[in-house]
Enzyme design. Structure first.
Site, PDB file in Angstrom:
ATOM      1  N   LEU A 125       0.846  -1.188   0.000  1.00 23.86           N
ATOM      2  CA  LEU A 125       0.000   0.000   0.000  1.00 23.86           C
ATOM      3  C   LEU A 125       0.890   1.249   0.000  1.00 23.86           C
ATOM      4  CD1 LEU A 125      -2.883   1.262   0.356  1.00 23.86           C
ATOM      5  CD2 LEU A 125      -2.538   1.073   2.826  1.00 23.86           C
ATOM      6  N   GLU A 127       3.722   4.074  -0.321  1.00 21.28           N
ATOM      7  CA  GLU A 127       4.549   4.586  -1.423  1.00 21.28           C
ATOM      8  C   GLU A 127       5.531   5.611  -0.853  1.00 21.28           C
ATOM      9  OE1 GLU A 127       2.055   6.089  -4.528  1.00 21.28           O
ATOM     10  OE2 GLU A 127       1.136   4.118  -4.883  1.00 21.28           O
ATOM     11  N   GLY A 131       2.091   7.290   3.206  1.00 19.37           N
ATOM     12  CA  GLY A 131       2.142   6.266   4.248  1.00 19.37           C
ATOM     13  C   GLY A 131       0.888   6.303   5.092  1.00 19.37           C
ATOM     14  N   SER A 132       0.874   7.214   6.064  1.00 16.89           N
ATOM     15  CA  SER A 132      -0.290   7.341   6.946  1.00 16.89           C
ATOM     16  C   SER A 132      -1.542   7.752   6.175  1.00 16.89           C
ATOM     17  CB  SER A 132      -0.020   8.394   8.019  1.00 16.89           C
ATOM     18  OG  SER A 132       1.111   8.045   8.762  1.00 16.89           O
ATOM     19  N   ARG A 270      22.207 -11.042  38.573  1.00 14.74           N
ATOM     20  CA  ARG A 270      23.114  -9.907  38.726  1.00 14.74           C
ATOM     21  C   ARG A 270      23.063  -9.359  40.154  1.00 14.74           C
ATOM     22  NH1 ARG A 270      27.555  -7.754  36.290  1.00 14.74           N
ATOM     23  NH2 ARG A 270      27.707  -5.536  36.798  1.00 14.74           N
ATOM     24  N   GLN A 338      17.503  -0.955  30.538  1.00 13.83           N
ATOM     25  CA  GLN A 338      17.916  -0.279  31.760  1.00 13.83           C
ATOM     26  C   GLN A 338      18.269  -1.293  32.852  1.00 13.83           C
ATOM     27  OE1 GLN A 338      18.282   2.882  31.654  1.00 13.83           O
ATOM     28  NE2 GLN A 338      18.797   3.327  33.781  1.00 13.83           N
ATOM     29  N   HIS A 340      19.287  -4.281  32.482  1.00 18.86           N
ATOM     30  CA  HIS A 340      20.500  -5.029  32.152  1.00 18.86           C
ATOM     31  C   HIS A 340      21.763  -4.160  32.264  1.00 18.86           C
ATOM     32  CE1 HIS A 340      17.795  -8.129  30.603  1.00 18.86           C
ATOM     33  NE2 HIS A 340      18.817  -8.920  30.382  1.00 18.86           N
ATOM     34  N   GLU A 365       1.716  -0.245   9.817  1.00 19.44           N
ATOM     35  CA  GLU A 365       0.298  -0.645   9.961  1.00 19.44           C
ATOM     36  C   GLU A 365      -0.493   0.340  10.821  1.00 19.44           C
ATOM     37  OE1 GLU A 365      -1.055  -4.399   9.618  1.00 19.44           O
ATOM     38  OE2 GLU A 365       0.846  -5.350   9.139  1.00 19.44           O
ATOM     39  N   SER A 368       1.330   5.010  15.878  1.00 17.89           N
ATOM     40  CA  SER A 368       0.624   5.229  17.153  1.00 17.89           C
ATOM     41  C   SER A 368      -0.246   6.485  17.085  1.00 17.89           C
ATOM     42  CB  SER A 368       1.629   5.333  18.288  1.00 17.89           C
ATOM     43  OG  SER A 368       2.288   4.097  18.429  1.00 17.89           O
TER      44      SER A 368
HETATM   45  C1  FAD Z   1       9.775  -2.369   8.803  1.00 21.66           C
HETATM   46  C2  FAD Z   1       8.627  -1.798   8.031  1.00 21.66           C
HETATM   47  C3  FAD Z   1       7.832  -2.656   7.287  1.00 21.66           C
HETATM   48  C4  FAD Z   1       6.765  -2.164   6.545  1.00 21.66           C
HETATM   49  N1  FAD Z   1       6.023  -3.027   5.790  1.00 21.66           N
HETATM   50  C5  FAD Z   1       5.026  -2.530   4.989  1.00 21.66           C
HETATM   51  C6  FAD Z   1       4.305  -3.392   4.117  1.00 21.66           C
HETATM   52  O1  FAD Z   1       4.543  -4.616   4.083  1.00 21.66           O
HETATM   53  N2  FAD Z   1       3.356  -2.869   3.326  1.00 21.66           N
HETATM   54  C7  FAD Z   1       3.056  -1.543   3.339  1.00 21.66           C
HETATM   55  O2  FAD Z   1       2.191  -1.126   2.582  1.00 21.66           O
HETATM   56  N3  FAD Z   1       3.735  -0.679   4.133  1.00 21.66           N
HETATM   57  C8  FAD Z   1       4.717  -1.144   4.965  1.00 21.66           C
HETATM   58  N4  FAD Z   1       5.416  -0.293   5.786  1.00 21.66           N
HETATM   59  C9  FAD Z   1       5.135   1.125   5.719  1.00 21.66           C
HETATM   60  C10 FAD Z   1       4.366   1.681   6.896  1.00 21.66           C
HETATM   61  O3  FAD Z   1       3.073   1.169   6.925  1.00 21.66           O
HETATM   62  C11 FAD Z   1       4.415   3.192   6.869  1.00 21.66           C
HETATM   63  O4  FAD Z   1       5.733   3.548   7.162  1.00 21.66           O
HETATM   64  C12 FAD Z   1       3.443   3.834   7.842  1.00 21.66           C
HETATM   65  O5  FAD Z   1       2.139   3.703   7.383  1.00 21.66           O
HETATM   66  C13 FAD Z   1       3.758   5.313   8.113  1.00 21.66           C
HETATM   67  O6  FAD Z   1       3.877   6.001   6.938  1.00 21.66           O
HETATM   68  P1  FAD Z   1       5.145   6.941   6.653  1.00 21.66           P
HETATM   69  O7  FAD Z   1       6.348   6.188   7.001  1.00 21.66           O
HETATM   70  O8  FAD Z   1       5.010   7.447   5.285  1.00 21.66           O
HETATM   71  O9  FAD Z   1       5.001   8.108   7.680  1.00 21.66           O
HETATM   72  P2  FAD Z   1       4.153   9.452   7.477  1.00 21.66           P
HETATM   73  O10 FAD Z   1       2.786   9.093   7.050  1.00 21.66           O
HETATM   74  O11 FAD Z   1       4.913  10.377   6.630  1.00 21.66           O
HETATM   75  O12 FAD Z   1       4.117  10.007   8.954  1.00 21.66           O
HETATM   76  C14 FAD Z   1       5.198  10.716   9.542  1.00 21.66           C
HETATM   77  C15 FAD Z   1       4.850  11.037  10.972  1.00 21.66           C
HETATM   78  O13 FAD Z   1       3.699  11.869  11.044  1.00 21.66           O
HETATM   79  C16 FAD Z   1       2.716  11.281  11.839  1.00 21.66           C
HETATM   80  N5  FAD Z   1       1.404  11.609  11.294  1.00 21.66           N
HETATM   81  C17 FAD Z   1       0.947  11.373  10.053  1.00 21.66           C
HETATM   82  N6  FAD Z   1      -0.301  11.853   9.935  1.00 21.66           N
HETATM   83  C18 FAD Z   1      -0.656  12.368  11.132  1.00 21.66           C
HETATM   84  C19 FAD Z   1      -1.817  12.970  11.657  1.00 21.66           C
HETATM   85  N7  FAD Z   1      -2.915  13.102  10.909  1.00 21.66           N
HETATM   86  N8  FAD Z   1      -1.804  13.400  12.918  1.00 21.66           N
HETATM   87  C20 FAD Z   1      -0.714  13.231  13.696  1.00 21.66           C
HETATM   88  N9  FAD Z   1       0.425  12.669  13.258  1.00 21.66           N
HETATM   89  C21 FAD Z   1       0.449  12.230  11.988  1.00 21.66           C
HETATM   90  C22 FAD Z   1       3.002   9.813  11.786  1.00 21.66           C
HETATM   91  O14 FAD Z   1       2.448   9.130  12.888  1.00 21.66           O
HETATM   92  C23 FAD Z   1       4.508   9.810  11.798  1.00 21.66           C
HETATM   93  O15 FAD Z   1       4.920   9.958  13.115  1.00 21.66           O
HETATM   94  C24 FAD Z   1       6.481  -0.777   6.555  1.00 21.66           C
HETATM   95  C25 FAD Z   1       7.268   0.080   7.324  1.00 21.66           C
HETATM   96  C26 FAD Z   1       8.327  -0.417   8.063  1.00 21.66           C
HETATM   97  C27 FAD Z   1       9.163   0.522   8.858  1.00 21.66           C
END
Ligand code: FAD
Lengths: 404, 255
Positions: A125, A127, A131-132, A270, A338, A340, A365, A368
């Site tokens: 999903l 790109e 992400g979010s 320990r 901590q 350890h 996914e 937080s």
């Molecule tokens: C190890 C790993 C495996 C992954 N595997 C997959 C996979 O198999 N398939 C897949 O599709 N994706 C995968 N991902 C991607 C992952 O789902 C995204 O990284 C995630 O959805 C966050 O998107 P972003 O990294 O673009 O962060 P962004 O969306 O750019 O967010 C950046 C920051 O802003 C915060 N933020 C964003 N919007 C808001 C809001 N409205 N209010 C407050 N804060 C906000 C976020 O919480 C984050 O802290 C993977 C990521 C990792 C690290």
């Protein structure tokens, strides 16, 4: 109300625990250092039936329930998050999507080989610029006769270079209003012309896991590979997360347990000031919190699993469980380090790996922050669940366990 | 071809074992399947795969030993039987052998009985050889490999680990075998097997079912109480000077 696991649950849990502890744990640190997946993990998980644990027997799976899926994820992440990530994408995000949304023909063609472990599967999903907020995704799918032509790039995709089947989301109507109605889901296969994949290097954690990118250039995807209807992709993507988040949360429960078990052991070994550190109140407090986080996170996850078994919608409960469990796994790992002392700061012990792994799960996914918005929106009445065209089937043992 | 595996649960080797004020043994942890039996069960399943053998798994003990039976069923054993009777409480190895031999007799068509090397909690394998004796079958102890088995001809060839090395022996069936760790890589339960095991009903055979009476299995010796080993006490003294060390060792009559 029933809090006991069944005999089946316990035996399945023990079997996966034995596998992970005996076969993977002894060398996991090495693979983590090398930033490479342990080569035996996927084939062994396939061979032992773990990859299809809760797919109905009629579709090549083992016919266990949703609770078992959580127990398996807990055991896998007790050893290393990279093992559980496989379950999240292969089983949670992809196979269960097929069970929920796939046609009978698609289930036969994709789900059966995935459940038997003959084919590995992933979910794409995210790109580079979405992400979010996945509605912003840029990949496109243009219908041309019997095929869709896909273009675009996916990033941060688990098993990108290992999966045979990839559930990808692309815009069939970039001008749709509202925007999310322009997204459609497709199952692409790695051997399709125009698909290139690669690994991402330099990750903080899940280093023994595979994470990569997928580029699609004029990839011709047969219409039969469209999952669901045109424009239904966003609903599918979000429903997949109900299952993916469940596995991530369950894994985080395993990570908290790892922190707790390792800390209990170390605290008794320990000595400072002539007593084991376990006898210092401030150390006891850390142990107490880890126990609290473990129990609470596990209950939230099992409650979500119970809802799934009942065939009840669980978007809110699963999101809450994932949020709590992953946040607490980071806290547990920090406390474990901590406790350890300097040894925890060194890769001689496992706890630093737990922290590096745990951090990822508060990002993927649904970060937080996104989980908090979800909970608040439900509470404020800004968000309501609407029935879906296809619902995830509840667990009916007879149907799940019979051959046909 | 019918293979019987005999199994039991034992305390985990990592468990804390203590004796209470009343002289009773207290084990802090739950029981686990005797690790040696894991090899016996797997070997039985390998024979099942190779020779289409039927596999029965038996235990002698209370309900707490059902775990071992279920484990066997989950790996692929076809049926499980628990032998128990109040009169077997406090059993000794001969009583064990009599009851197990009677159960093998009751099964009727068994060609081969498999045991794990020993019961680790009492560090004893007497019951294995006594079972063979009671059945009047060939005992083949410490088997590291079953090299050949011909059910039609009723023969078996095994490699035994003996103190001086290994020994290859042939024997006629039926036979009683105890297996070592080299024999195989223990199998895990399968998920299908787990489901079968969770649903399986396991009959309990009493002494009456086996045609034995309580007198026949009455233990010859009675265990009255356990006692903790006296705590070892010692102190370490570092002696750098070799001459002083020798004097000290002579003084302590070590050399
Ligand atoms: C190890 C790993 C495996 C992954 N595997 C997959 C996979 O198999 N398939 C897949 O599709 N994706 C995968 N991902 C991607 C992952 O789902 C995204 O990284 C995630 O959805 C966050 O998107 P972003 O990294 O673009 O962060 P962004 O969306 O750019 O967010 C950046 C920051 O802003 C915060 N933020 C964003 N919007 C808001 C809001 N409205 N209010 C407050 N804060 C906000 C976020 O919480 C984050 O802290 C993977 C990521 C990792 C690290």
């Amino acid at each position: 109300m029933e809090f006991e696991l069944t005999e089946e649950h316990r035996m399945a849990q023990q079997m996966v625990r034995d596998f992970a502890q005996k076969e993977i744990y002894p060398t996991i640190k090495e693979w983590d250092h090398k930033h490479q997946p342990h080569p035996d993990v996927l084939p062994r998980m396939a061979e032992l039936g773990i990859l299809g644990i809760n797919v109905p027997v009629r579709y090549g799976g083992q016919g266990f329930d949703y609770i078992t899926l959580a127990l398996v994820c807990e055991e896998l992440e007790r050893v290393d998050a990279s093992l559980r990530v496989i379950m999240s994408v292969h089983a949670g995000l992809n196979s269960l999507a097929l069970l929920q949304w796939g046609t009978e023909e698609q289930k036969q063609r994709f789900l059966v080989p995935q459940a038997t472990g003959e084919k590995y599967a992933g979910y794409a999903l995210t790109e580079p610029d979405a992400g979010s907020d996945p509605v912003r995704l840029r990949a496109t799918a243009r219908r041309e006769g019997d095929v869709y032509v896909l273009n675009g790039e996916k990033m941060w995709i688990s098993l990108a270079t290992l999966a045979d089947h990839m559930l990808v989301f692309a815009k069939t109507d970039p001008n749709a209003k509202p925007e999310y109605k322009g997204i459609t889901a497709f199952m692409i296969t790695r051997d399709m012309k125009g698909v290139t994949v690669g690994d991402i290097k330099g990750k903080m954690g899940v280093r023994a896991g595979s994470t990569g990118w997928i580029a699609m250039q004029d990839v011709e995807v047969p219409v039969e590979n469209r999952i669901g209807e045109e424009g239904e992709g966003f609903y599918i993507a979000m429903s997949c997360l109900d299952n993916g988040r469940y596995t991530v949360g369950a894994g985080a429960v395993g990570c908290i347990r790892a922190c707790l078990e390792d800390s209990v052991k170390y605290a008794k070994e320990r000595y400072t000031f002539n007593v084991p550190i376990a006898q210092h109140q401030l150390i006891k407090q850390k142990i107490a919190y880890m126990q609290q986080w473990y129990d609470a996170a596990r209950l939230l996850i099992l409650k979500a699993g119970w809802l799934k078994n009942q065939g009840k919608r669980n978007t809110r409960e699963t999101a809450l469980a994932k949020w709590f469990a992953t946040d607490m796994s980071v806290k547990a790992a920090l406390e474990a380090i901590q406790l350890h002392g300097a040894y925890g700061f060194s890769d001689e012990y496992d706890v630093e790996r737990y922290l590096r792994n745990a951090k990822g799960a508060t990002i993927y996914e649904g970060s937080s922050e996104i989980q908090q918005l979800i909970q608040a929106d439900y509470a404020l009445g800004y968000r309501q669940d609407r029935p879906l065209r296809c619902e995830l089937p509840g667990y009916d043992p007879e149907w799940w366990q019979s051959e046909n | 071809m019918h293979v019987a595996v005999i199994t039991n649960c034992t305390p985990d080797t990592a468990a804390d074992v203590a004796v209470d004020a009343g002289g009773n043994l207290k084990v802090d942890d739950k029981l686990v399947v005797n690790p040696w039996d894991e090899y016996a069960i797997t070997e039985a399943i390998l024979l099942k795969e190779a020779h289409n053998a039927q596999v029965s798994i038996l235990t002698l003990g209370g309900p707490e030993h059902e775990e071992a039976l279920k484990h066997g069923l989950a790996i692929g054993c076809d049926q499980a039987i628990r032998i128990w009777d109040d009169a077997l409480q406090g059993w000794d190895s001969l009583a064990f052998a009599k009851a197990v031999a009677a159960a093998i007799g009751k099964l009727g068509d068994v060609d081969l009985v498999l045991f794990g090397k020993e019961l680790p909690d009492i560090a004893s394998d007497a019951h294995i050889f006594q079972t063979a004796r009671k059945l009047g079958w060939t005992p083949l102890g410490f088997v590291a490999k079953i090299e050949a088995l011909d059910p039609a001809a009723g023969t078996i060839r095994v490699k035994r680990q003996v103190e001086s090395g290994t020994e290859t022996v042939t024997s006629r069936l039926p036979a009683v075998i105890s297996v070592l760790k080299d024999i195989n890589e223990p199998k895990y339960p399968t998920f299908i097997g787990i489901r079968k095991a969770a649903k399986a009903s396991m009959p309990v055979w009493s002494l009456a079912d086996l045609g034995l009476d309580a007198a026949a299995v009455a233990p010859k010796a009675k265990r009255l109480a356990y006692q903790d080993l006296p705590k070892r006490e010692g102190a370490v003294e570092m002696i750098d000077d070799p001459a002083l060390l020798v004097d000290k060792l002579l003084e302590e009559k070590v050399i």
